[in-house]
Design a protein around this motif. Structure first.
Motif, PDB file in Angstrom:
ATOM      1  N   SER A 151      19.485  11.085 182.441  1.00 37.87           N
ATOM      2  CA  SER A 151      20.514  11.684 183.282  1.00 37.87           C
ATOM      3  C   SER A 151      19.990  12.183 184.616  1.00 37.87           C
ATOM      4  CB  SER A 151      21.177  12.852 182.548  1.00 37.87           C
ATOM      5  OG  SER A 151      20.217  13.871 182.290  1.00 37.87           O
ATOM      6  N   SER A 152      18.665  12.291 184.781  1.00 33.84           N
ATOM      7  CA  SER A 152      18.163  12.940 185.978  1.00 33.84           C
ATOM      8  C   SER A 152      17.198  12.105 186.817  1.00 33.84           C
ATOM      9  CB  SER A 152      17.446  14.237 185.583  1.00 33.84           C
ATOM     10  OG  SER A 152      16.319  13.946 184.785  1.00 33.84           O
ATOM     11  N   ARG A 153      16.885  10.897 186.405  1.00 32.30           N
ATOM     12  CA  ARG A 153      15.927  10.073 187.133  1.00 32.30           C
ATOM     13  C   ARG A 153      16.429   8.639 187.250  1.00 32.30           C
ATOM     14  NH1 ARG A 153      14.595  14.555 187.739  1.00 32.30           N
ATOM     15  NH2 ARG A 153      12.576  15.537 187.277  1.00 32.30           N
ATOM     16  N   CYS A 154      15.882   7.948 188.234  1.00 27.57           N
ATOM     17  CA  CYS A 154      16.171   6.521 188.378  1.00 27.57           C
ATOM     18  C   CYS A 154      15.583   5.769 187.191  1.00 27.57           C
ATOM     19  CB  CYS A 154      15.564   5.979 189.665  1.00 27.57           C
ATOM     20  SG  CYS A 154      15.483   4.178 189.744  1.00 27.57           S
ATOM     21  N   MET A 155      16.357   4.822 186.658  1.00 31.31           N
ATOM     22  CA  MET A 155      15.881   3.961 185.592  1.00 31.31           C
ATOM     23  C   MET A 155      16.157   2.508 185.936  1.00 31.31           C
ATOM     24  SD  MET A 155      16.414   5.972 182.069  1.00 31.31           S
ATOM     25  CE  MET A 155      15.120   4.934 181.421  1.00 31.31           C
ATOM     26  N   VAL A 192      14.982  -6.356 188.149  1.00 32.80           N
ATOM     27  CA  VAL A 192      16.226  -7.008 187.736  1.00 32.80           C
ATOM     28  C   VAL A 192      17.415  -6.138 188.125  1.00 32.80           C
ATOM     29  CG1 VAL A 192      17.574  -7.812 185.762  1.00 32.80           C
ATOM     30  CG2 VAL A 192      15.083  -8.160 185.806  1.00 32.80           C
ATOM     31  N   ALA A 193      17.377  -4.888 187.721  1.00 35.73           N
ATOM     32  CA  ALA A 193      18.473  -3.968 188.017  1.00 35.73           C
ATOM     33  C   ALA A 193      17.980  -2.538 187.882  1.00 35.73           C
ATOM     34  CB  ALA A 193      19.644  -4.203 187.073  1.00 35.73           C
ATOM     35  N   THR A 194      18.555  -1.648 188.683  1.00 34.39           N
ATOM     36  CA  THR A 194      18.238  -0.228 188.603  1.00 34.39           C
ATOM     37  C   THR A 194      19.522   0.584 188.600  1.00 34.39           C
ATOM     38  OG1 THR A 194      18.059  -0.028 191.000  1.00 34.39           O
ATOM     39  CG2 THR A 194      16.021  -0.493 189.785  1.00 34.39           C
ATOM     40  N   ILE A 195      19.419   1.798 188.067  1.00 36.56           N
ATOM     41  CA  ILE A 195      20.585   2.672 188.017  1.00 36.56           C
ATOM     42  C   ILE A 195      20.154   4.099 188.296  1.00 36.56           C
ATOM     43  CG2 ILE A 195      20.409   2.966 185.499  1.00 36.56           C
ATOM     44  CD1 ILE A 195      23.534   2.976 185.494  1.00 36.56           C
ATOM     45  N   GLU A 196      20.889   4.782 189.154  1.00 34.85           N
ATOM     46  CA  GLU A 196      20.581   6.159 189.523  1.00 34.85           C
ATOM     47  C   GLU A 196      21.356   7.117 188.634  1.00 34.85           C
ATOM     48  OE1 GLU A 196      21.070   6.510 193.759  1.00 34.85           O
ATOM     49  OE2 GLU A 196      19.249   5.331 194.136  1.00 34.85           O
ATOM     50  N   PRO A 197      20.999   8.406 188.674  1.00 30.96           N
ATOM     51  CA  PRO A 197      21.677   9.383 187.810  1.00 30.96           C
ATOM     52  C   PRO A 197      23.195   9.405 187.963  1.00 30.96           C
ATOM     53  CG  PRO A 197      19.687  10.341 188.683  1.00 30.96           C
ATOM     54  CD  PRO A 197      19.846   9.004 189.362  1.00 30.96           C
ATOM     55  N   ASP A 198      23.672   9.118 189.171  1.00 35.10           N
ATOM     56  CA  ASP A 198      25.129   9.138 189.359  1.00 35.10           C
ATOM     57  C   ASP A 198      25.803   7.837 188.936  1.00 35.10           C
ATOM     58  OD1 ASP A 198      25.333   8.459 192.980  1.00 35.10           O
ATOM     59  OD2 ASP A 198      24.427   7.348 191.328  1.00 35.10           O
ATOM     60  N   GLY A 199      25.006   6.886 188.440  1.00 32.15           N
ATOM     61  CA  GLY A 199      25.546   5.622 187.978  1.00 32.15           C
ATOM     62  C   GLY A 199      25.497   4.499 188.999  1.00 32.15           C
ATOM     63  N   LEU A 251       9.690  11.262 188.963  1.00 35.28           N
ATOM     64  CA  LEU A 251      10.326  12.436 189.559  1.00 35.28           C
ATOM     65  C   LEU A 251      11.591  12.118 190.349  1.00 35.28           C
ATOM     66  CD1 LEU A 251       7.173  14.333 190.882  1.00 35.28           C
ATOM     67  CD2 LEU A 251       8.495  14.825 188.815  1.00 35.28           C
ATOM     68  N   SER A 252      11.685  10.915 190.874  1.00 32.21           N
ATOM     69  CA  SER A 252      12.738  10.635 191.832  1.00 32.21           C
ATOM     70  C   SER A 252      14.044  10.203 191.183  1.00 32.21           C
ATOM     71  CB  SER A 252      12.280   9.555 192.807  1.00 32.21           C
ATOM     72  OG  SER A 252      13.289   9.289 193.752  1.00 32.21           O
ATOM     73  N   ARG A 253      15.125  10.650 191.809  1.00 31.46           N
ATOM     74  CA  ARG A 253      16.459  10.216 191.408  1.00 31.46           C
ATOM     75  C   ARG A 253      16.839   8.921 192.128  1.00 31.46           C
ATOM     76  NH1 ARG A 253      19.349  14.703 189.433  1.00 31.46           N
ATOM     77  NH2 ARG A 253      21.341  13.792 190.050  1.00 31.46           N
ATOM     78  N   THR A 254      16.151   8.641 193.220  1.00 33.76           N
ATOM     79  CA  THR A 254      16.468   7.461 194.035  1.00 33.76           C
ATOM     80  C   THR A 254      15.754   6.224 193.497  1.00 33.76           C
ATOM     81  OG1 THR A 254      16.714   8.863 195.978  1.00 33.76           O
ATOM     82  CG2 THR A 254      16.391   6.504 196.357  1.00 33.76           C
ATOM     83  N   CYS A 255      16.491   5.132 193.445  1.00 31.33           N
ATOM     84  CA  CYS A 255      15.904   3.894 192.927  1.00 31.33           C
ATOM     85  C   CYS A 255      15.377   3.015 194.058  1.00 31.33           C
ATOM     86  CB  CYS A 255      16.954   3.102 192.154  1.00 31.33           C
ATOM     87  SG  CYS A 255      17.336   3.787 190.527  1.00 31.33           S
ATOM     88  N   VAL A 256      14.283   2.364 193.766  1.00 27.18           N
ATOM     89  CA  VAL A 256      13.739   1.330 194.638  1.00 27.18           C
ATOM     90  C   VAL A 256      13.402   0.134 193.751  1.00 27.18           C
ATOM     91  CG1 VAL A 256      12.838   2.870 196.399  1.00 27.18           C
ATOM     92  CG2 VAL A 256      11.438   2.343 194.404  1.00 27.18           C
ATOM     93  N   MET A 257      13.391  -1.032 194.336  1.00 29.40           N
ATOM     94  CA  MET A 257      13.175  -2.236 193.542  1.00 29.40           C
ATOM     95  C   MET A 257      11.713  -2.676 193.589  1.00 29.40           C
ATOM     96  SD  MET A 257      16.253  -2.990 192.358  1.00 29.40           S
ATOM     97  CE  MET A 257      16.830  -4.680 192.224  1.00 29.40           C
ATOM     98  N   ARG A 258      10.819  -1.724 193.389  1.00 28.67           N
ATOM     99  CA  ARG A 258       9.383  -2.013 193.385  1.00 28.67           C
ATOM    100  C   ARG A 258       8.760  -1.416 192.135  1.00 28.67           C
ATOM    101  NH1 ARG A 258      10.113  -0.116 198.596  1.00 28.67           N
ATOM    102  NH2 ARG A 258       9.079   1.845 198.105  1.00 28.67           N
ATOM    103  N   SER A 259       8.045  -2.241 191.390  1.00 28.82           N
ATOM    104  CA  SER A 259       7.479  -1.790 190.120  1.00 28.82           C
ATOM    105  C   SER A 259       6.469  -0.670 190.304  1.00 28.82           C
ATOM    106  CB  SER A 259       6.837  -2.970 189.385  1.00 28.82           C
ATOM    107  OG  SER A 259       5.794  -3.541 190.152  1.00 28.82           O
TER     108      SER A 259
END
Length: 128
Positions: free
Chosen positions: A34-38, A52-59, A104-112
């Motif tokens: 609920s609190s981090r980028c996945m 492939v795909a990422t999702i932030e805490p706000d969806g 730590l970050s809520r923001t997603c980036v497309m880098r492993s």
């Protein structure tokens, strides 16, 4: 520490579908999803790991161009489960798929390299 365990991989024919799941546990597990980028990444033999795909805490979600419109990332934060619904699969989707989370970050980036916690992976094989 955060533990991530993927499941749902398998072998399918082109045009088929699979749904991957990623279960999370560990320190602070209640906030794992609920609190981090996945995200979901994949790696085919001889190739680099790719997002492939990422999702932030706000969806908010982001997809690689190659899967846009075919894959859907979602999460059930109450159950600490991340999903990847994969439709219209083709042989180019064959790879080991990994669930991951930023430390730590809520923001997603497309880098492993920006992701800290990884699962062991689940194999997806698509035959033509």
């Amino acid at each position: 520490q955060v533990q991530l365990v993927e499941s749902g991989g398998g072998s399918v024919e082109a045009g088929g579908s699979l749904r991957l799941s990623c279960a999370g546990s560990g320190y602070g597990y209640s906030s794992i999803f609920s609190s981090r980028c996945m995200g979901w990444f994949r790696q085919a033999p001889g190739k680099e790991r790719e997002a492939v795909a990422t999702i932030e805490p706000d969806g908010s979600s982001t997809y690689a161009d190659s899967v846009e419109g075919r894959f859907t990332i979602s999460k059930d934060s109450a159950k600490n489960i991340l999903y990847l619904q994969m439709n219209s699969l083709n042989p180019e989707d064959t790879a080991m798929y990994y669930c991951t989370r930023r430390r730590l970050s809520r923001t997603c980036v497309m880098r492993s390299a920006e992701f800290t916690f990884w699962g062991q992976g689940t194999q997806v094989t698509v035959s033509s």
